[in-house]
Write an enzyme that holds these catalytic residues in place. Structure first.
Site, PDB file in Angstrom:
ATOM      1  CG  HIS A 163      -2.023  -1.159   0.845  1.00  0.00           C
ATOM      2  ND1 HIS A 163      -2.705  -1.240  -0.348  1.00  0.00           N
ATOM      3  CD2 HIS A 163      -2.372  -2.251   1.558  1.00  0.00           C
ATOM      4  CE1 HIS A 163      -3.453  -2.330  -0.344  1.00  0.00           C
ATOM      5  NE2 HIS A 163      -3.268  -2.968   0.795  1.00  0.00           N
ATOM      6  CB  THR A 254      -5.965 -11.938  -1.051  1.00  0.00           C
ATOM      7  OG1 THR A 254      -4.839 -11.247  -1.582  1.00  0.00           O
ATOM      8  CG2 THR A 254      -5.946 -13.371  -1.506  1.00  0.00           C
ATOM      9  CD  GLU A 304       0.240 -15.238   4.529  1.00  0.00           C
ATOM     10  OE1 GLU A 304       1.194 -15.219   3.721  1.00  0.00           O
ATOM     11  OE2 GLU A 304      -0.516 -14.263   4.723  1.00  0.00           O
TER      12      GLU A 304
HETATM   13  N1  PXP Z   1      -1.162 -12.261   3.410  1.00  0.00           N
HETATM   14  C1  PXP Z   1      -1.695 -12.312   2.170  1.00  0.00           C
HETATM   15  C2  PXP Z   1      -1.650 -13.614   1.454  1.00  0.00           C
HETATM   16  C3  PXP Z   1      -2.253 -11.183   1.563  1.00  0.00           C
HETATM   17  O1  PXP Z   1      -2.771 -11.277   0.328  1.00  0.00           O
HETATM   18  C4  PXP Z   1      -2.246  -9.966   2.281  1.00  0.00           C
HETATM   19  C5  PXP Z   1      -2.810  -8.731   1.624  1.00  0.00           C
HETATM   20  O2  PXP Z   1      -2.031  -8.344   0.560  1.00  0.00           O
HETATM   21  C6  PXP Z   1      -1.667  -9.951   3.565  1.00  0.00           C
HETATM   22  C7  PXP Z   1      -1.158 -11.109   4.106  1.00  0.00           C
HETATM   23  C8  PXP Z   1      -1.592  -8.704   4.387  1.00  0.00           C
HETATM   24  O3  PXP Z   1      -2.864  -8.298   4.728  1.00  0.00           O
HETATM   25  P1  PXP Z   1      -3.066  -6.872   5.369  1.00  0.00           P
HETATM   26  O4  PXP Z   1      -2.653  -5.869   4.348  1.00  0.00           O
HETATM   27  O5  PXP Z   1      -4.531  -6.844   5.693  1.00  0.00           O
HETATM   28  O6  PXP Z   1      -2.198  -6.815   6.579  1.00  0.00           O
END
Ligand code: PXP
Length: 393
Positions: A163, A254, A304
């Site tokens: 981001h 996602t 994950e």
């Molecule tokens: N893990 C995966 C597989 C993701 O797609 C994302 C989002 O890009 C994240 C972790 C991190 O999520 P967040 O941005 O909500 O912390």
């Protein structure tokens, strides 16, 4: 005693902490479910190893490790009637290899002991490529359990900088640069950097991944869909860890885990290709037993666990229910010899319970950290601009 350690060298250089090595080897027996068995570990000089190598294998020079199963005619050693057998290690060779790999002599000695021990219990990397992969996997997962045991340390934080790129792409400008942000994350103590290269390139760009490959000092985790294009890119860039995720063109983020059960063949082929090229591969999955089993079956090194449902739970009861689902999944995944990461939606309020789960190796967190960075950095940014204005002539 389960592990009998004999230092047969005439000189004690390089120095080895025998008791510590013995403790590690005993822990390895425990992790392999062989606590009842005994093992002899014999430390040799390179010259001594060369003699055994010549005598038993008709090969010239020292090798790093040799295993002799119990019953092998080896009266030369003090322990002849053990259950598993003897592992012989050439300490000088191990010390050279430790230097080359940038690890400690102790770590290298443990790696070699484990390698020899796995040979004693039937693993053999020389028989076929599949067996080589199985042995390598076993070694990696046991070493991870031994050296990075989560029961005594906190999980690693890997920061997702997507981001930062979202903000940059809003203006199609050069700033803010996710590559610089990643370096700051590492300076602050993050143990990994995560980027999701989406097929539509809405935030992270190919240039970012290529530069990050050169600059990341910890671990670069590339999230990507299982497509031909992305696989080719990963094979070229070689991140340390590839996390395979599902991707829908219209989604904001996602939306769920990969369906490994339904897409087993396709995902297995991708995992196999990446792992053969030396990458660790994680599958982003929902916390479901059948997905975990499928991930283990197809040879992923990690899963994950998708924490999104827990993070967006409405109310305490639902959050509790989702937490228990994650806890059970983490236990099952670890018991299936998978390393366990977790992520999606984790923030400053809901992360502590997940971080306390002993099986979790790494937390992947993005949006919450980038959001907070914008706010906690705002005062400083305004002050700096005011200074520019005040100093204008
Ligand atoms: N893990 C995966 C597989 C993701 O797609 C994302 C989002 O890009 C994240 C972790 C991190 O999520 P967040 O941005 O909500 O912390």
């Amino acid at each position: 005693m389960q592990v009998q350690l004999i230092d047969q060298r005439e000189t004690i250089s390089p120095l080895v902490d025998i008791q510590r090595l013995q403790r590690y080897c005993q822990q390895l027996l425990g992790l392999l479910g062989l606590s009842e068995k005994t093992l002899s570990l014999i430390l040799l000089s390179d010259a001594q190893m060369a003699q055994y190598n010549q005598q038993f294998r008709a090969k010239t020079g020292a090798t790093n490790v040799l295993s002799f199963p119990a019953g092998f005619p080896d009266e030369a050693f003090a322990a002849t009637h053990n259950d598993l057998g003897d592992v012989l290690i050439a300490v000088e060779t191990a010390a050279h290899e430790a230097d080359e790999q940038g690890c400690s002599l102790m770590e290298r000695l443990v790696q070699l002991s484990l390698h020899g021990l796995l040979h004693l219990i039937g693993y053999d990397h020389e028989r076929s490529e599949e067996e080589a992969l199985a042995m390598w996997d076993k070694e990696q997962s046991l070493l991870a359990q031994l050296f990075y045991t989560r029961r005594h340390t906190m999980p690693h934080l890997a920061v997702n900088v997507d981001h930062v790129a979202t903000l940059r792409q809003a203006r199609e400008a050069a700033e803010p640069d996710p590559v610089l942000a990643a370096a700051l994350c590492e300076l602050a103590g993050a143990r990994g950097v995560v980027v999701h290269l989406r097929e539509d390139r809405r935030h992270i760009q190919d240039r970012d991944v290529r530069l990050l490959r050169q600059t990341v000092k910890t671990r670069l985790n590339l999230e990507m869909a299982v497509t031909k294009e992305m696989l080719a890119l990963a094979m070229e860039i070689k991140p340390d860890l590839v996390t395979l995720v599902p991707e829908k063109p219209q989604e904001l983020t996602t939306e769920g885990g990969l369906d490994v059960v339904a897409q087993q063949k396709k995902i297995a082929a991708a995992v196999n290709k990446l792992r053969k090229a030396g990458m660790l591969v994680s599958l982003f999955i929902d916390a479901e037993a059948e997905q975990i089993q499928a991930a283990a079956e197809i040879g992923a090194s990690h899963v994950e666990l998708h924490t999104g449902h827990y993070c967006s739970a409405a109310g305490t009861a639902e959050e509790e229910k989702e937490f228990v689902v994650l806890r059970n999944a983490a236990e099952l995944a670890a018991a299936s010899n998978l390393l366990v990461n977790a992520g999606h939606g984790l923030d400053y309020r809901n992360t502590d319970r997940i971080a306390a789960l002993p099986e979790i190796d790494e937390l992947s967190i993005g949006h919450a950290i980038v959001s907070r960075a914008v706010l906690v950095g705002m005062e400083q940014a305004v002050r700096e601009m005011l200074a520019v204005i005040q100093q204008a002539k």
